[in-house]
Design an enzyme around this catalytic site. Structure first.
Site, PDB file in Angstrom:
ATOM      1  N   ARG A  25      -6.033  -1.183  -2.033  1.00 35.52           N
ATOM      2  CA  ARG A  25      -5.072  -0.151  -1.635  1.00 35.52           C
ATOM      3  C   ARG A  25      -3.730  -0.262  -2.361  1.00 35.52           C
ATOM      4  O   ARG A  25      -2.964   0.703  -2.379  1.00 35.52           O
ATOM      5  CB  ARG A  25      -4.826  -0.210  -0.119  1.00 35.52           C
ATOM      6  CG  ARG A  25      -4.139  -1.483   0.347  1.00 35.52           C
ATOM      7  CD  ARG A  25      -4.194  -1.640   1.863  1.00 35.52           C
ATOM      8  NE  ARG A  25      -3.428  -2.795   2.327  1.00 35.52           N
ATOM      9  CZ  ARG A  25      -3.857  -4.053   2.286  1.00 35.52           C
ATOM     10  NH1 ARG A  25      -5.044  -4.328   1.777  1.00 35.52           N
ATOM     11  NH2 ARG A  25      -3.115  -5.042   2.754  1.00 35.52           N
ATOM     12  N   CYS A  73      23.140   3.980  16.436  1.00 33.84           N
ATOM     13  CA  CYS A  73      23.900   5.124  15.914  1.00 33.84           C
ATOM     14  C   CYS A  73      24.599   5.943  16.992  1.00 33.84           C
ATOM     15  O   CYS A  73      25.265   6.931  16.674  1.00 33.84           O
ATOM     16  CB  CYS A  73      22.980   6.029  15.088  1.00 33.84           C
ATOM     17  SG  CYS A  73      21.702   6.882  16.051  1.00 33.84           S
ATOM     18  N   CYS A  89      21.635   5.388  21.853  1.00 31.04           N
ATOM     19  CA  CYS A  89      21.110   4.507  20.803  1.00 31.04           C
ATOM     20  C   CYS A  89      22.087   3.365  20.507  1.00 31.04           C
ATOM     21  O   CYS A  89      23.283   3.587  20.312  1.00 31.04           O
ATOM     22  CB  CYS A  89      20.829   5.303  19.532  1.00 31.04           C
ATOM     23  SG  CYS A  89      20.159   4.297  18.188  1.00 31.04           S
ATOM     24  N   ASN A  93       5.973  -4.340   9.127  1.00 26.51           N
ATOM     25  CA  ASN A  93       6.460  -5.308  10.099  1.00 26.51           C
ATOM     26  C   ASN A  93       7.468  -4.633  11.018  1.00 26.51           C
ATOM     27  O   ASN A  93       8.436  -4.037  10.548  1.00 26.51           O
ATOM     28  CB  ASN A  93       7.095  -6.497   9.360  1.00 26.51           C
ATOM     29  CG  ASN A  93       7.728  -7.501  10.286  1.00 26.51           C
ATOM     30  OD1 ASN A  93       8.836  -7.287  10.768  1.00 26.51           O
ATOM     31  ND2 ASN A  93       7.029  -8.594  10.533  1.00 26.51           N
ATOM     32  N   CYS A 153      17.906   7.977  14.061  1.00 27.00           N
ATOM     33  CA  CYS A 153      17.463   6.790  13.339  1.00 27.00           C
ATOM     34  C   CYS A 153      16.144   6.313  13.953  1.00 27.00           C
ATOM     35  O   CYS A 153      15.652   6.872  14.940  1.00 27.00           O
ATOM     36  CB  CYS A 153      18.520   5.687  13.393  1.00 27.00           C
ATOM     37  SG  CYS A 153      18.740   4.922  15.027  1.00 27.00           S
ATOM     38  N   CYS A 176      -2.664  -3.879   9.386  1.00 24.36           N
ATOM     39  CA  CYS A 176      -3.790  -3.610   8.491  1.00 24.36           C
ATOM     40  C   CYS A 176      -4.720  -4.810   8.421  1.00 24.36           C
ATOM     41  O   CYS A 176      -5.937  -4.662   8.322  1.00 24.36           O
ATOM     42  CB  CYS A 176      -3.272  -3.257   7.097  1.00 24.36           C
ATOM     43  SG  CYS A 176      -2.349  -1.702   7.024  1.00 24.36           S
ATOM     44  N   LEU A 189      -5.937  -5.506  -3.204  1.00 25.63           N
ATOM     45  CA  LEU A 189      -6.202  -4.675  -4.377  1.00 25.63           C
ATOM     46  C   LEU A 189      -6.901  -3.354  -4.086  1.00 25.63           C
ATOM     47  O   LEU A 189      -6.831  -2.433  -4.902  1.00 25.63           O
ATOM     48  CB  LEU A 189      -7.012  -5.479  -5.406  1.00 25.63           C
ATOM     49  CG  LEU A 189      -6.321  -6.760  -5.916  1.00 25.63           C
ATOM     50  CD1 LEU A 189      -7.188  -7.466  -6.935  1.00 25.63           C
ATOM     51  CD2 LEU A 189      -4.952  -6.443  -6.507  1.00 25.63           C
ATOM     52  N   GLY A 214       0.790  -1.220   0.000  1.00 20.39           N
ATOM     53  CA  GLY A 214       0.000   0.000   0.000  1.00 20.39           C
ATOM     54  C   GLY A 214       0.824   1.272   0.000  1.00 20.39           C
ATOM     55  O   GLY A 214       0.435   2.270  -0.616  1.00 20.39           O
ATOM     56  N   CYS A 266     -13.310 -16.536  16.567  1.00 23.42           N
ATOM     57  CA  CYS A 266     -12.859 -15.222  16.091  1.00 23.42           C
ATOM     58  C   CYS A 266     -12.631 -15.334  14.584  1.00 23.42           C
ATOM     59  O   CYS A 266     -13.115 -16.270  13.941  1.00 23.42           O
ATOM     60  CB  CYS A 266     -11.604 -14.765  16.829  1.00 23.42           C
ATOM     61  SG  CYS A 266     -10.133 -15.750  16.462  1.00 23.42           S
ATOM     62  N   SER A 295      -7.113  -9.476  -1.443  1.00 25.30           N
ATOM     63  CA  SER A 295      -7.332  -8.545  -0.333  1.00 25.30           C
ATOM     64  C   SER A 295      -6.420  -7.328  -0.410  1.00 25.30           C
ATOM     65  O   SER A 295      -6.635  -6.342   0.300  1.00 25.30           O
ATOM     66  CB  SER A 295      -7.132  -9.264   1.006  1.00 25.30           C
ATOM     67  OG  SER A 295      -5.784  -9.687   1.153  1.00 25.30           O
TER      68      SER A 295
END
Length: 401
Positions: free
Chosen positions: A85, A264, A261, A143, A183, A198, A83, A53, A358, A81
């Site tokens: 977006r 970095c 961090c 992800n 970063c 999504c 298509l 998307g 579910c 499923s």
């Protein structure tokens, strides 16, 4: 490009064809672009990770704008499923690798652009050798682990990262690892245990399309070093978007690169050699441990065919559907009462047999565990694969979403 086509040399020795002059003329009229800017775009190479998307509109506008080389990295295939977006793909491309589908579309859109495809998902073992071939990277994935991996790799290779995300009606965008800016790990040092997606929470196509288009725009600005994205003058910011609010956009300054961090900071714990050779240790040292739900014991689970028999023969069983009300309104099975997962704690007087369902058999397992603690006297179980299992095993006409 036709090899016989006349080539016009610009004043600085780089070349644009007659087709390119005609194709890019409207944007070359802009004082911010002109011929020098168009040549900068032609010299550039951009890697888009994720042809979904976000990636679809981003790739379309970058290729149409005339970047020189585009890399497309995605190991997934086109599904129906997608298509609503993922507008590069089409019904006839179902089952095709998304990267191949995108390449076919984009080569027809602009044959002047070199397009490379990588039919694989990003991993610590393959990402360095791919990213180092490109000037700019776009994170168009959904992800969490991959987001950290892409950012960490870009940091070690010194590549700017244009990252966006979209969920439900909201989106956000940020440029990471540019001109000593932060970063992704600076902004989000600790992975979130549970991340919405999504597939579970939903997405409106124009929302993710808007964010992908903005990724293309920010990438063009970055390549041209204009509009606040000049080297040594970059003030890190994040764009926030909500489709149904007024105003729809917010522009916020973000904190600078963090000394603490792991990717970095001055005492960073990562290196290319470590990430490529020790992927398991990489996930541990970076505090990323995928949350894997423990499966219920087989005695606590039944098949969709077993459920069919229960519905037909056992009217005294309590049937619970733990999806959100909006999903329950899309489709439902007879006899089932809608009690969302967030409300199952209120069910403390259950007895007898209780069947929980579910969408795909994951949320129902969580619900069963909660209900067992609250109602030890009841016999509580769920349906393997949920409503998807019902559609596959019992009723092929039952709608999936």
């Amino acid at each position: 490009m036709n090899p016989q086509e006349k080539i016009i040399c610009s004043s600085n020795g780089l070349e644009l064809s007659l087709d390119e002059y005609s194709r890019y003329g409207r944007q070359m009229l802009l004082s911010e672009i002109g011929l020098p800017g168009q040549l900068s775009l032609k010299r550039s190479s951009v890697l888009v990770i994720g042809a979904g998307g976000l990636g679809c509109p981003a790739m379309q506008y970058l290729v149409a704008a005339g970047i020189g080389t585009l890399g497309i990295m995605d190991g997934d295939v086109v599904d129906k499923s997608n298509l609503h977006r993922q507008i590069i793909h089409s019904t006839s491309k179902q089952g095709m690798h998304k990267a191949i589908s995108a390449k076919q579309f984009l080569e027809d859109l602009n044959p002047n652009v070199i397009i490379n495809t990588y039919l694989e998902f990003a991993s610590a073992s393959n990402l360095f050798s791919i990213i180092e071939q490109y000037d700019v990277v776009l994170d168009c994935t959904d992800n969490q682990y991959t987001r950290y991996l892409i950012s960490d790799t870009c940091v070690l290779l010194g590549r700017p990262l244009v990252s966006a995300s979209a969920l439900k009606l909201e989106g956000q965008l940020c440029i990471y690892n540019y001109c000593n800016g932060p970063c992704y790990r600076c902004m989000f040092p600790n992975p979130t245990p549970v991340v919405a997606s999504c597939a579970k929470s939903g997405i409106l196509g124009p929302v993710v399309g808007t964010m992908g288009t903005m990724q293309a725009l920010e990438t063009v600005k970055l390549i041209l070093h204009i509009n606040g994205i000049k080297k040594d003058q970059f003030d890190p910011y994040m764009l926030l978007f909500h489709a149904f609010k007024v105003p729809q956009w917010k522009h916020i300054r973000i904190r600078p690169r963090q000394q603490s961090c792991k990717a970095c900071g001055p005492n960073k714990m990562l290196s290319r050699e470590f990430m490529e050779s020790s992927p398991k240790e990489y996930t541990t040292i970076c505090d990323y441990v995928p949350t894997l739900s423990k499966q219920l014991a087989p005695i606590r689970r039944i098949s969709a065919l077993d459920l069919k028999n229960l519905i037909e023969t056992s009217p005294h069983i309590t049937f619970l559907d733990v999806r959100e009300p909006v999903q329950f309104g899309i489709c439902r099975l007879p006899l089932f009462k809608n009690i969302p997962l967030s409300e199952v704690d209120s069910l403390q007087n259950l007895s007898g047999k209780v069947c929980v369902i579910c969408r795909s058999g994951n949320t129902s397992q969580t619900a069963v565990r909660k209900l067992q603690e609250l109602n030890p006297q009841a016999d509580i179980f769920d349906v393997v694969a949920g409503l998807k299992g019902w559609s596959t095993e019992v009723d092929p006409n039952f709608p999936l979403y």
